[in-house]
Write a protein that holds these residues in place. Structure first.
Motif, mmCIF file in Angstrom:
data_model
loop_
_atom_site.group_PDB
_atom_site.id
_atom_site.type_symbol
_atom_site.label_atom_id
_atom_site.label_comp_id
_atom_site.label_asym_id
_atom_site.label_seq_id
_atom_site.Cartn_x
_atom_site.Cartn_y
_atom_site.Cartn_z
ATOM 1 N N ILE A 64 0.843 -1.191 0.000
ATOM 2 C CA ILE A 64 0.000 0.000 0.000
ATOM 3 C C ILE A 64 0.879 1.242 0.000
ATOM 4 C CG2 ILE A 64 -1.731 1.313 1.293
ATOM 5 C CD1 ILE A 64 -2.756 -1.415 2.351
ATOM 6 N N GLU A 65 0.671 2.071 -0.998
ATOM 7 C CA GLU A 65 1.395 3.339 -1.077
ATOM 8 C C GLU A 65 0.393 4.428 -0.707
ATOM 9 O OE1 GLU A 65 2.219 3.188 -5.252
ATOM 10 O OE2 GLU A 65 4.004 1.970 -4.990
ATOM 11 N N THR A 66 0.640 5.098 0.393
ATOM 12 C CA THR A 66 -0.307 6.148 0.764
ATOM 13 C C THR A 66 0.056 7.446 0.048
ATOM 14 O OG1 THR A 66 0.982 6.489 2.765
ATOM 15 C CG2 THR A 66 -1.021 5.216 3.010
ATOM 16 N N VAL A 67 -0.968 8.078 -0.481
ATOM 17 C CA VAL A 67 -0.777 9.318 -1.230
ATOM 18 C C VAL A 67 -1.239 10.480 -0.349
ATOM 19 C CG1 VAL A 67 -1.412 10.586 -3.328
ATOM 20 C CG2 VAL A 67 -1.241 8.081 -3.375
ATOM 21 N N PRO A 68 -0.321 11.413 -0.059
ATOM 22 C CA PRO A 68 -0.722 12.530 0.800
ATOM 23 C C PRO A 68 -1.687 13.477 0.075
ATOM 24 C CG PRO A 68 1.538 12.827 0.054
ATOM 25 C CD PRO A 68 1.075 11.498 -0.470
ATOM 26 N N ILE A 69 -2.358 14.268 0.844
ATOM 27 C CA ILE A 69 -3.275 15.256 0.273
ATOM 28 C C ILE A 69 -2.442 16.409 -0.293
ATOM 29 C CG2 ILE A 69 -5.203 16.823 0.753
ATOM 30 C CD1 ILE A 69 -5.559 15.118 3.412
ATOM 31 N N THR A 70 -2.698 16.767 -1.533
ATOM 32 C CA THR A 70 -2.023 17.914 -2.137
ATOM 33 C C THR A 70 -3.085 18.931 -2.532
ATOM 34 O OG1 THR A 70 -0.282 16.485 -2.974
ATOM 35 C CG2 THR A 70 -0.447 18.653 -3.982
ATOM 36 N N VAL A 71 -2.836 20.164 -2.201
ATOM 37 C CA VAL A 71 -3.772 21.223 -2.579
ATOM 38 C C VAL A 71 -3.078 22.248 -3.470
ATOM 39 C CG1 VAL A 71 -5.244 21.014 -0.520
ATOM 40 C CG2 VAL A 71 -3.305 22.589 -0.478
ATOM 41 N N GLU A 72 -3.891 22.875 -4.304
ATOM 42 C CA GLU A 72 -3.384 23.975 -5.119
ATOM 43 C C GLU A 72 -4.135 25.233 -4.695
ATOM 44 O OE1 GLU A 72 -2.267 23.672 -9.522
ATOM 45 O OE2 GLU A 72 -4.133 24.820 -9.544
ATOM 46 N N CYS A 73 -3.363 26.267 -4.422
ATOM 47 C CA CYS A 73 -3.936 27.524 -3.939
ATOM 48 C C CYS A 73 -4.519 28.316 -5.109
ATOM 49 C CB CYS A 73 -2.830 28.336 -3.259
ATOM 50 S SG CYS A 73 -3.392 29.938 -2.681
ATOM 51 N N ARG A 74 -5.733 28.831 -4.905
ATOM 52 C CA ARG A 74 -6.365 29.639 -5.967
ATOM 53 C C ARG A 74 -5.811 31.049 -6.018
ATOM 54 N NH1 ARG A 74 -12.765 28.412 -5.232
ATOM 55 N NH2 ARG A 74 -12.581 26.162 -5.039
ATOM 56 N N CYS A 76 -2.305 32.001 -5.039
ATOM 57 C CA CYS A 76 -0.910 32.099 -5.479
ATOM 58 C C CYS A 76 -0.480 30.874 -6.307
ATOM 59 C CB CYS A 76 0.021 32.291 -4.279
ATOM 60 S SG CYS A 76 0.240 30.800 -3.284
ATOM 61 N N TYR A 77 -1.385 29.942 -6.525
ATOM 62 C CA TYR A 77 -1.152 28.746 -7.343
ATOM 63 C C TYR A 77 -0.059 27.819 -6.817
ATOM 64 C CZ TYR A 77 -4.166 31.364 -10.421
ATOM 65 O OH TYR A 77 -5.213 32.066 -10.911
ATOM 66 N N ALA A 78 0.309 27.982 -5.549
ATOM 67 C CA ALA A 78 1.305 27.082 -4.958
ATOM 68 C C ALA A 78 0.658 25.715 -4.733
ATOM 69 C CB ALA A 78 1.794 27.646 -3.629
ATOM 70 N N ARG A 79 1.419 24.669 -5.034
ATOM 71 C CA ARG A 79 0.961 23.310 -4.745
ATOM 72 C C ARG A 79 1.686 22.793 -3.527
ATOM 73 N NH1 ARG A 79 -0.772 19.102 -9.350
ATOM 74 N NH2 ARG A 79 -2.192 20.485 -10.459
ATOM 75 N N THR A 80 0.942 22.407 -2.513
ATOM 76 C CA THR A 80 1.577 21.940 -1.290
ATOM 77 C C THR A 80 0.881 20.706 -0.743
ATOM 78 O OG1 THR A 80 0.303 23.679 -0.213
ATOM 79 C CG2 THR A 80 2.656 24.061 -0.419
ATOM 80 N N THR A 81 1.639 19.952 0.037
ATOM 81 C CA THR A 81 1.105 18.767 0.689
ATOM 82 C C THR A 81 0.514 19.185 2.029
ATOM 83 O OG1 THR A 81 2.797 17.438 -0.352
ATOM 84 C CG2 THR A 81 1.723 16.471 1.535
ATOM 85 N N VAL A 82 -0.689 18.712 2.263
ATOM 86 C CA VAL A 82 -1.416 19.102 3.464
ATOM 87 C C VAL A 82 -1.232 18.058 4.549
ATOM 88 C CG1 VAL A 82 -3.771 19.344 4.374
ATOM 89 C CG2 VAL A 82 -3.156 20.427 2.221
ATOM 90 N N GLU A 83 -0.975 18.502 5.763
ATOM 91 C CA GLU A 83 -0.917 17.584 6.894
ATOM 92 C C GLU A 83 -2.005 17.946 7.887
ATOM 93 O OE1 GLU A 83 3.132 17.376 8.378
ATOM 94 O OE2 GLU A 83 3.753 17.016 6.311
ATOM 95 N N ASP A 84 -2.463 16.963 8.593
ATOM 96 C CA ASP A 84 -3.494 17.157 9.616
ATOM 97 C C ASP A 84 -4.771 17.798 9.069
ATOM 98 O OD1 ASP A 84 -1.708 16.129 11.503
ATOM 99 O OD2 ASP A 84 -0.807 18.103 11.789
ATOM 100 N N PHE A 85 -5.046 17.566 7.805
ATOM 101 C CA PHE A 85 -6.275 18.066 7.183
ATOM 102 C C PHE A 85 -6.451 19.572 7.339
ATOM 103 C CE2 PHE A 85 -6.893 13.588 8.152
ATOM 104 C CZ PHE A 85 -7.289 13.106 6.914
ATOM 105 N N LEU A 86 -5.343 20.281 7.291
ATOM 106 C CA LEU A 86 -5.365 21.727 7.416
ATOM 107 C C LEU A 86 -5.355 22.322 6.003
ATOM 108 C CD1 LEU A 86 -5.229 23.525 9.999
ATOM 109 C CD2 LEU A 86 -2.808 23.866 9.493
ATOM 110 N N PHE A 87 -6.550 22.696 5.541
ATOM 111 C CA PHE A 87 -6.673 23.145 4.152
ATOM 112 C C PHE A 87 -6.452 24.648 4.028
ATOM 113 C CE2 PHE A 87 -8.851 19.111 4.422
ATOM 114 C CZ PHE A 87 -8.347 18.452 3.311
ATOM 115 N N VAL A 88 -5.216 25.033 4.300
ATOM 116 C CA VAL A 88 -4.821 26.427 4.206
ATOM 117 C C VAL A 88 -3.517 26.476 3.422
ATOM 118 C CG1 VAL A 88 -4.099 28.480 5.520
ATOM 119 C CG2 VAL A 88 -5.887 26.997 6.430
ATOM 120 N N CYS A 89 -3.373 27.451 2.533
ATOM 121 C CA CYS A 89 -2.135 27.573 1.772
ATOM 122 C C CYS A 89 -1.012 28.032 2.696
ATOM 123 C CB CYS A 89 -2.303 28.561 0.635
ATOM 124 S SG CYS A 89 -0.771 28.860 -0.269
ATOM 125 N N PRO A 90 0.057 27.220 2.830
ATOM 126 C CA PRO A 90 1.143 27.638 3.732
ATOM 127 C C PRO A 90 1.970 28.803 3.162
ATOM 128 C CG PRO A 90 1.680 25.533 2.700
ATOM 129 C CD PRO A 90 0.317 25.920 2.203
#
Ligand SMILES: [Zn+2]
Length: 122
Positions: A64-74, A76-90
């Motif tokens: 099993i390969e776990t895939v982290p959550i990745t978000v793209e910011c609307r 600044c368009y930064a793509r980041t991996t989210v930890e602890d379900f914190l859906f905020v652009c770092p």
């Protein structure tokens, strides 16, 4: 149990592939499980090992390969991996982010014996 039906569908897919390709055996099946897929990897592993008994895949390992959550910011368009379900652009602090990875539930590859080279004998 959710994971049991997923384990069954993985097993069915691998069996179908094994027959279609005429494989003598399948050593390993790797699946990608996204952090947002709702699947518990430990539970999936347990279910797969339970149902592979008495099938042609009783020696097939599930990886099993776990895939982290990745978000793209609307903003600044930064793509980041989210930890602890914190859906905020770092990068800029915006909460306007779109999830671009994390819902995966796919078989990524099968490991089958090489017909020419024995992997145990390099
Ligand atoms: Zn941002």
């Amino acid at each position: 149990m959710h994971e049991l039906s997923i384990a069954q569908s993985i097993l069915d897919t691998v069996l179908k592939e094994k027959h279609e390709r005429g494989l003598p055996r399948v050593d390993q099946v790797a699946v990608q499980v996204g952090a947002l897929s709702g699947v518990l990897p430990d539970s999936l592993q347990f279910c797969f090992e339970a149902i592979r008994i008495d099938t042609e895949l009783q020696t097939c390992e599930l990886t099993i390969e776990t895939v982290p959550i990745t978000v793209e910011c609307r903003e600044c368009y930064a793509r980041t991996t989210v930890e602890d379900f914190l859906f905020v652009c770092p990068k800029c602090g915006s909460v306007h982010v779109d999830v671009v990875a994390g819902y995966e539930l796919d078989i990524s590859y099968l490991e089958v014996p090489d017909p020419v080279h024995d992997p145990a004998d390099p």
